[in-house]
Design a protein around this motif. Structure first.
Motif, mmCIF file in Angstrom:
data_model
loop_
_atom_site.group_PDB
_atom_site.id
_atom_site.type_symbol
_atom_site.label_atom_id
_atom_site.label_comp_id
_atom_site.label_asym_id
_atom_site.label_seq_id
_atom_site.Cartn_x
_atom_site.Cartn_y
_atom_site.Cartn_z
ATOM 1 N N ASP A 178 2.862 4.348 9.656
ATOM 2 C CA ASP A 178 3.020 2.873 9.345
ATOM 3 C C ASP A 178 2.625 2.852 8.024
ATOM 4 O O ASP A 178 3.397 2.072 7.135
ATOM 5 C CB ASP A 178 2.030 2.153 10.279
ATOM 6 N N HIS A 179 1.609 3.275 7.565
ATOM 7 C CA HIS A 179 1.175 3.162 6.030
ATOM 8 C C HIS A 179 0.062 4.369 5.861
ATOM 9 O O HIS A 179 -0.913 4.760 6.797
ATOM 10 C CB HIS A 179 0.595 1.827 5.866
ATOM 11 N N ILE A 180 -0.345 4.413 4.483
ATOM 12 C CA ILE A 180 -1.676 5.052 4.162
ATOM 13 C C ILE A 180 -2.339 4.159 3.307
ATOM 14 O O ILE A 180 -2.032 2.980 2.819
ATOM 15 C CB ILE A 180 -1.172 6.365 3.285
ATOM 16 N N ASN A 183 -7.237 7.807 2.310
ATOM 17 C CA ASN A 183 -8.374 7.426 3.165
ATOM 18 C C ASN A 183 -8.158 7.260 4.588
ATOM 19 O O ASN A 183 -8.856 7.658 5.480
ATOM 20 C CB ASN A 183 -9.052 5.834 2.592
ATOM 21 N N HIS A 184 -6.757 6.839 4.873
ATOM 22 C CA HIS A 184 -6.431 7.075 6.323
ATOM 23 C C HIS A 184 -4.766 6.942 6.273
ATOM 24 O O HIS A 184 -4.086 6.637 5.483
ATOM 25 C CB HIS A 184 -6.997 5.836 7.245
ATOM 26 N N PHE A 185 -4.441 7.825 7.381
ATOM 27 C CA PHE A 185 -3.186 7.461 7.851
ATOM 28 C C PHE A 185 -2.948 6.647 9.116
ATOM 29 O O PHE A 185 -3.959 6.399 9.527
ATOM 30 C CB PHE A 185 -2.576 8.964 8.174
ATOM 31 N N THR A 186 -1.741 6.192 9.425
ATOM 32 C CA THR A 186 -1.629 5.101 10.643
ATOM 33 C C THR A 186 -0.449 5.303 11.439
ATOM 34 O O THR A 186 0.368 5.367 10.971
ATOM 35 C CB THR A 186 -1.781 3.722 9.779
ATOM 36 N N VAL A 187 -0.834 5.550 12.764
ATOM 37 C CA VAL A 187 0.248 5.592 13.612
ATOM 38 C C VAL A 187 0.858 4.253 13.919
ATOM 39 O O VAL A 187 0.171 3.261 14.179
ATOM 40 C CB VAL A 187 -0.415 6.090 14.849
ATOM 41 N N GLU A 217 -1.685 -6.256 14.743
ATOM 42 C CA GLU A 217 -2.833 -5.702 15.639
ATOM 43 C C GLU A 217 -2.945 -4.170 15.000
ATOM 44 O O GLU A 217 -2.393 -3.322 14.871
ATOM 45 C CB GLU A 217 -2.530 -5.769 16.975
ATOM 46 N N GLN A 218 -4.467 -4.119 14.728
ATOM 47 C CA GLN A 218 -4.747 -2.748 14.435
ATOM 48 C C GLN A 218 -5.972 -2.196 14.986
ATOM 49 O O GLN A 218 -6.962 -3.006 15.510
ATOM 50 C CB GLN A 218 -5.254 -2.638 12.957
ATOM 51 N N SER A 219 -6.227 -0.918 14.979
ATOM 52 C CA SER A 219 -7.524 -0.344 15.405
ATOM 53 C C SER A 219 -7.565 1.064 14.655
ATOM 54 O O SER A 219 -6.842 1.499 14.008
ATOM 55 C CB SER A 219 -7.558 0.066 16.884
ATOM 56 N N TYR A 227 -8.451 7.625 11.431
ATOM 57 C CA TYR A 227 -7.079 7.433 11.848
ATOM 58 C C TYR A 227 -6.793 6.047 12.315
ATOM 59 O O TYR A 227 -7.861 5.637 12.957
ATOM 60 C CB TYR A 227 -6.690 8.285 12.752
ATOM 61 N N GLU A 228 -5.590 5.402 11.786
ATOM 62 C CA GLU A 228 -5.526 4.210 12.109
ATOM 63 C C GLU A 228 -4.404 3.796 13.012
ATOM 64 O O GLU A 228 -3.341 4.734 13.083
ATOM 65 C CB GLU A 228 -5.416 3.062 11.198
ATOM 66 N N PHE A 229 -4.003 2.600 13.916
ATOM 67 C CA PHE A 229 -3.313 2.548 14.777
ATOM 68 C C PHE A 229 -2.789 1.113 14.417
ATOM 69 O O PHE A 229 -3.573 0.180 14.394
ATOM 70 C CB PHE A 229 -3.483 2.786 16.145
HETATM 71 NI NI NI Z 1 -4.990 0.868 6.949
#
Ligand code: NI
Length: 269
Positions: free
Chosen positions: A41-43, A165-169, A210-212, A235-237
């Motif tokens: 989804d995003h970095i 800093n993170h990738f996002t599923v 919504e995120q986690s 890692y983010e969702f």
């Molecule tokens: Ni994020």
């Protein structure tokens, strides 16, 4: 600067997974459960609001790939400003770039951070590899600890430098998991730590997002004078909802992002 989007994101991913073993594992677990590729989804990228490394300089790498500016976000308590970037190609990951408003920090922190950034050149910042080039400065452990006492973001950035800093599923693209809570349950069943600041699921359908996230891995880092194990990346969702006009919401929610930042906090969980 990269002229091929996929190459840039592939390089960012390789660099990120080296210091985020849990993300590599979760990516593999989800990929096996789904039997399909995981969509990002995003970095997110972090920087200081100082020349030559400010938010706009990092953004150039994405503007050159056809991205355009999206929303801006203010994090008053964390002394951060952020903007997101999006692309007309819906397959392109969005990019969230934040910068520390250093002038709002103590004179001591400003002096330390100015020293770190002083050795970075415009040429380095414009180079293909800058966004996954890591730390551009020497750092001793005491400086890291002193930064950490005042500002966790500054300490993380000083230790890790330039990298995702993170990738996002993208939960929207999953077939077998329909909610962020479902993904969180899988993570916990597999023994991963979910960031619970502000609740395990941040945001709501009304927010359109919504995120986690996991809590950052703890990995060894070489400082000038010693090695130490500190939080790296997480890692983010994300699950996005449609706006009233029927198009998917592409922005971010400041109140949720505020808590996501805390995924790199030291934790004793
Ligand atoms: Ni994020």
């Amino acid at each position: 600067m990269h002229t091929d989007r996929n190459t840039l994101f592939e390089k960012l991913w390789q660099n990120y997974r080296e210091v985020t073993p849990s993300a590599a594992q979760i990516h593999q677990i989800l990929g096996a459960e789904e039997n399909q590729a995981i969509v990002n989804d995003h970095i997110a990228l972090r920087t200081f609001n100082l020349a030559p490394v400010g938010l706009n300089a990092l953004a150039q790498h994405f503007l050159a790939l056809g991205y355009r500016e999206g929303g801006e976000y203010h994090f008053k308590n964390k002394k951060l400003y952020a903007r997101h970037y999006e692309h007309s190609d819906p397959e392109a990951p969005k990019v969230f770039i934040s910068e520390l408003l250093t002038e709002q920090c103590s004179p001591e922190l400003q002096a330390r951070v100015n020293e770190l950034v002083a050795g970075v050149t415009q040429e380095q910042v414009a180079a293909d590899n800058f966004l996954y080039s890591g730390r551009h400065w020497d750092l001793d452990y005491d400086t890291y600890r002193n930064l950490l006492k005042e500002n966790e973001y500054a300490a993380w950035l000083a230790a890790w430098g330039y990298r995702a800093n993170h990738f996002t599923v993208s939960v929207n693209h999953l077939q077998h998991f329909h909610t962020v809570a479902d993904v969180n349950q899988l993570l916990k069943d597999k023994g991963f730590r979910v960031n619970s600041a502000g609740g395990e699921v941040k945001g709501s359908p009304e927010d359109l997002l919504e995120q986690s996230s996991t809590m950052a891995d703890q990995v060894p880092v070489e400082f000038r004078d010693r090695n130490a194990t500190i939080p790296s990346c997480f890692y983010e969702f994300a699950l996005r909802y449609n706006k009233p006009d029927g198009n998917r919401y592409m922005g971010f929610v400041a109140a949720s992002a505020d808590k996501i930042f805390e995924s790199t906090n030291f934790s004793t969980q």
